[in-house]
Design an enzyme around this catalytic site. Structure first.
Site, PDB file in Angstrom:
ATOM      1  CD  GLN A  78      -2.967   1.044   2.254  1.00  0.00           C
ATOM      2  OE1 GLN A  78      -3.114   0.058   2.946  1.00  0.00           O
ATOM      3  NE2 GLN A  78      -3.687   2.128   2.429  1.00  0.00           N
ATOM      4  CG  PHE A  79       1.361   4.000  -3.532  1.00  0.00           C
ATOM      5  CD1 PHE A  79       1.483   5.378  -3.636  1.00  0.00           C
ATOM      6  CD2 PHE A  79       0.271   3.379  -4.104  1.00  0.00           C
ATOM      7  CE1 PHE A  79       0.527   6.114  -4.323  1.00  0.00           C
ATOM      8  CE2 PHE A  79      -0.679   4.092  -4.794  1.00  0.00           C
ATOM      9  CZ  PHE A  79      -0.560   5.470  -4.901  1.00  0.00           C
ATOM     10  CB  THR A  80      -1.974   5.382   0.057  1.00  0.00           C
ATOM     11  OG1 THR A  80      -2.458   4.214   0.723  1.00  0.00           O
ATOM     12  CG2 THR A  80      -2.413   5.385  -1.401  1.00  0.00           C
TER      13      THR A  80
END
Length: 148
Positions: A78-80
Protein backbone atom coordinates in the site's frame (compact mmCIF):
# COMPACT_ATOMS: atom_id res chain seq x y z
CA UNK A 1 9.18 1.56 5.49
CA UNK A 2 5.81 1.86 7.14
CA UNK A 3 3.33 -0.76 8.19
CA UNK A 4 -0.21 -0.78 9.52
CA UNK A 5 -0.57 -3.97 11.53
CA UNK A 6 -3.96 -5.38 12.47
CA UNK A 7 -4.55 -8.42 14.63
CA UNK A 8 -7.25 -10.38 12.82
CA UNK A 9 -9.45 -13.42 13.21
CA UNK A 10 -9.51 -13.65 9.43
CA UNK A 11 -8.55 -11.55 6.42
CA UNK A 12 -8.57 -11.88 2.66
CA UNK A 13 -7.67 -9.89 -0.41
CA UNK A 14 -9.36 -10.06 -3.80
CA UNK A 15 -8.47 -8.80 -7.26
CA UNK A 16 -11.17 -8.58 -9.94
CA UNK A 17 -13.52 -10.63 -7.77
CA UNK A 18 -11.02 -13.47 -7.22
CA UNK A 19 -9.55 -14.16 -3.79
CA UNK A 20 -5.76 -14.11 -4.14
CA UNK A 21 -4.81 -14.46 -0.47
CA UNK A 22 -6.50 -15.29 2.81
CA UNK A 23 -5.51 -16.04 6.38
CA UNK A 24 -7.15 -17.09 9.60
CA UNK A 25 -5.92 -16.02 13.02
CA UNK A 26 -2.91 -13.72 12.72
CA UNK A 27 -1.96 -10.40 11.19
CA UNK A 28 -3.07 -8.26 8.29
CA UNK A 29 -0.15 -6.02 7.35
CA UNK A 30 -0.36 -3.10 4.94
CA UNK A 31 3.18 -2.23 3.82
CA UNK A 32 4.38 1.06 2.36
CA UNK A 33 7.90 1.25 0.92
CA UNK A 34 9.72 4.59 0.99
CA UNK A 35 12.18 5.68 -1.70
CA UNK A 36 15.30 5.26 0.45
CA UNK A 37 14.36 1.95 2.09
CA UNK A 38 16.79 -0.96 1.95
CA UNK A 39 16.96 -4.59 3.02
CA UNK A 40 17.83 -3.33 6.51
CA UNK A 41 14.34 -1.83 6.74
CA UNK A 42 12.86 -5.14 5.59
CA UNK A 43 14.82 -7.07 8.22
CA UNK A 44 13.88 -4.65 11.02
CA UNK A 45 10.15 -4.73 10.24
CA UNK A 46 10.06 -8.49 9.63
CA UNK A 47 11.62 -9.11 13.03
CA UNK A 48 9.19 -6.66 14.64
CA UNK A 49 6.18 -8.29 12.95
CA UNK A 50 7.17 -11.79 14.01
CA UNK A 51 7.93 -10.87 17.63
CA UNK A 52 5.42 -8.13 18.45
CA UNK A 53 3.68 -9.34 21.63
CA UNK A 54 0.06 -8.51 20.83
CA UNK A 55 -1.69 -11.88 21.18
CA UNK A 56 -3.34 -12.86 24.45
CA UNK A 57 -1.96 -15.59 26.69
CA UNK A 58 -4.17 -17.81 28.89
CA UNK A 59 -4.75 -14.94 31.31
CA UNK A 60 -5.88 -12.52 28.59
CA UNK A 61 -2.64 -10.54 28.72
CA UNK A 62 -1.00 -9.71 25.37
CA UNK A 63 2.25 -11.61 26.00
CA UNK A 64 2.41 -13.74 22.87
CA UNK A 65 3.78 -13.05 19.41
CA UNK A 66 2.72 -14.33 15.99
CA UNK A 67 5.17 -17.23 16.27
CA UNK A 68 3.81 -18.25 19.68
CA UNK A 69 0.24 -18.56 18.39
CA UNK A 70 1.19 -20.16 15.05
CA UNK A 71 -0.55 -17.26 13.36
CA UNK A 72 -0.67 -16.44 9.68
CA UNK A 73 0.14 -13.16 7.95
CA UNK A 74 -1.53 -11.42 5.01
CA UNK A 75 0.84 -8.87 3.44
CA UNK A 76 -0.68 -6.16 1.24
CA UNK A 77 1.36 -3.52 -0.57
CA UNK A 78 0.00 0.00 0.00
CA UNK A 79 2.05 2.93 -1.31
CA UNK A 80 -0.43 5.42 0.16
CA UNK A 81 1.12 4.78 3.58
CA UNK A 82 3.99 6.92 2.32
CA UNK A 83 1.71 9.92 1.84
CA UNK A 84 2.49 13.30 3.34
CA UNK A 85 -0.77 15.10 4.02
CA UNK A 86 0.58 17.82 6.30
CA UNK A 87 0.23 20.56 3.67
CA UNK A 88 -2.78 21.36 1.56
CA UNK A 89 -5.59 18.97 0.75
CA UNK A 90 -3.96 16.62 -1.75
CA UNK A 91 -1.48 14.15 -0.23
CA UNK A 92 1.99 14.01 -1.73
CA UNK A 93 3.40 10.60 -2.56
CA UNK A 94 6.88 11.90 -3.40
CA UNK A 95 8.47 9.85 -0.60
CA UNK A 96 7.10 6.55 -1.93
CA UNK A 97 9.56 4.22 -3.60
CA UNK A 98 9.51 3.79 -7.37
CA UNK A 99 7.54 0.65 -8.30
CA UNK A 100 10.64 -1.40 -9.15
CA UNK A 101 12.25 -0.88 -5.73
CA UNK A 102 8.95 -1.17 -3.88
CA UNK A 103 8.16 -4.51 -5.52
CA UNK A 104 11.64 -5.87 -4.78
CA UNK A 105 11.45 -4.94 -1.09
CA UNK A 106 7.80 -6.05 -0.76
CA UNK A 107 8.71 -9.46 -2.18
CA UNK A 108 11.79 -9.62 0.06
CA UNK A 109 9.55 -8.97 3.07
CA UNK A 110 7.15 -11.74 2.04
CA UNK A 111 10.02 -14.19 1.50
CA UNK A 112 11.69 -13.37 4.81
CA UNK A 113 8.44 -13.71 6.77
CA UNK A 114 7.58 -16.96 4.98
CA UNK A 115 10.66 -18.56 6.50
CA UNK A 116 8.90 -18.38 9.87
CA UNK A 117 5.11 -18.25 9.30
CA UNK A 118 2.47 -18.85 6.64
CA UNK A 119 2.31 -15.76 4.43
CA UNK A 120 -0.29 -14.81 1.87
CA UNK A 121 -0.05 -11.67 -0.27
CA UNK A 122 -2.05 -9.34 -2.40
CA UNK A 123 -1.04 -8.50 -5.97
CA UNK A 124 1.50 -5.70 -6.27
CA UNK A 125 0.07 -2.55 -7.97
CA UNK A 126 -3.37 -4.13 -8.40
CA UNK A 127 -6.68 -2.62 -7.38
CA UNK A 128 -7.46 -4.81 -4.38
CA UNK A 129 -10.41 -5.28 -2.08
CA UNK A 130 -9.40 -6.26 1.44
CA UNK A 131 -11.75 -7.91 3.93
CA UNK A 132 -10.82 -8.34 7.57
CA UNK A 133 -12.23 -9.12 10.96
CA UNK A 134 -10.04 -7.07 13.28
CA UNK A 135 -9.60 -8.81 16.64
CA UNK A 136 -9.82 -6.39 19.53
CA UNK A 137 -9.77 -4.17 17.56
CA UNK A 138 -6.01 -3.95 17.68
CA UNK A 139 -4.14 -1.83 15.13
CA UNK A 140 -0.53 -0.68 15.43
CA UNK A 141 1.59 1.60 13.24
CA UNK A 142 5.23 0.68 12.64
CA UNK A 143 7.99 2.65 10.95
CA UNK A 144 11.46 1.26 10.24
CA UNK A 145 12.90 4.71 10.96
CA UNK A 146 11.20 4.64 14.35
CA UNK A 147 9.46 7.98 13.67
CA UNK A 148 6.40 6.76 15.55
Amino acid sequence: MRAVVQRVNEASVSVAGQTVGSVGNGLLVYLGVMQDDTLLDVQYLADKLLHLRIFDDDTGTPNLCLLDVSGELLLVSQFTLCADARKGRRPSYAAAARPELAKTLYEAMAELLAKAVTVQTGVFRADMQVFSVNDGPLTILLDSRRQF
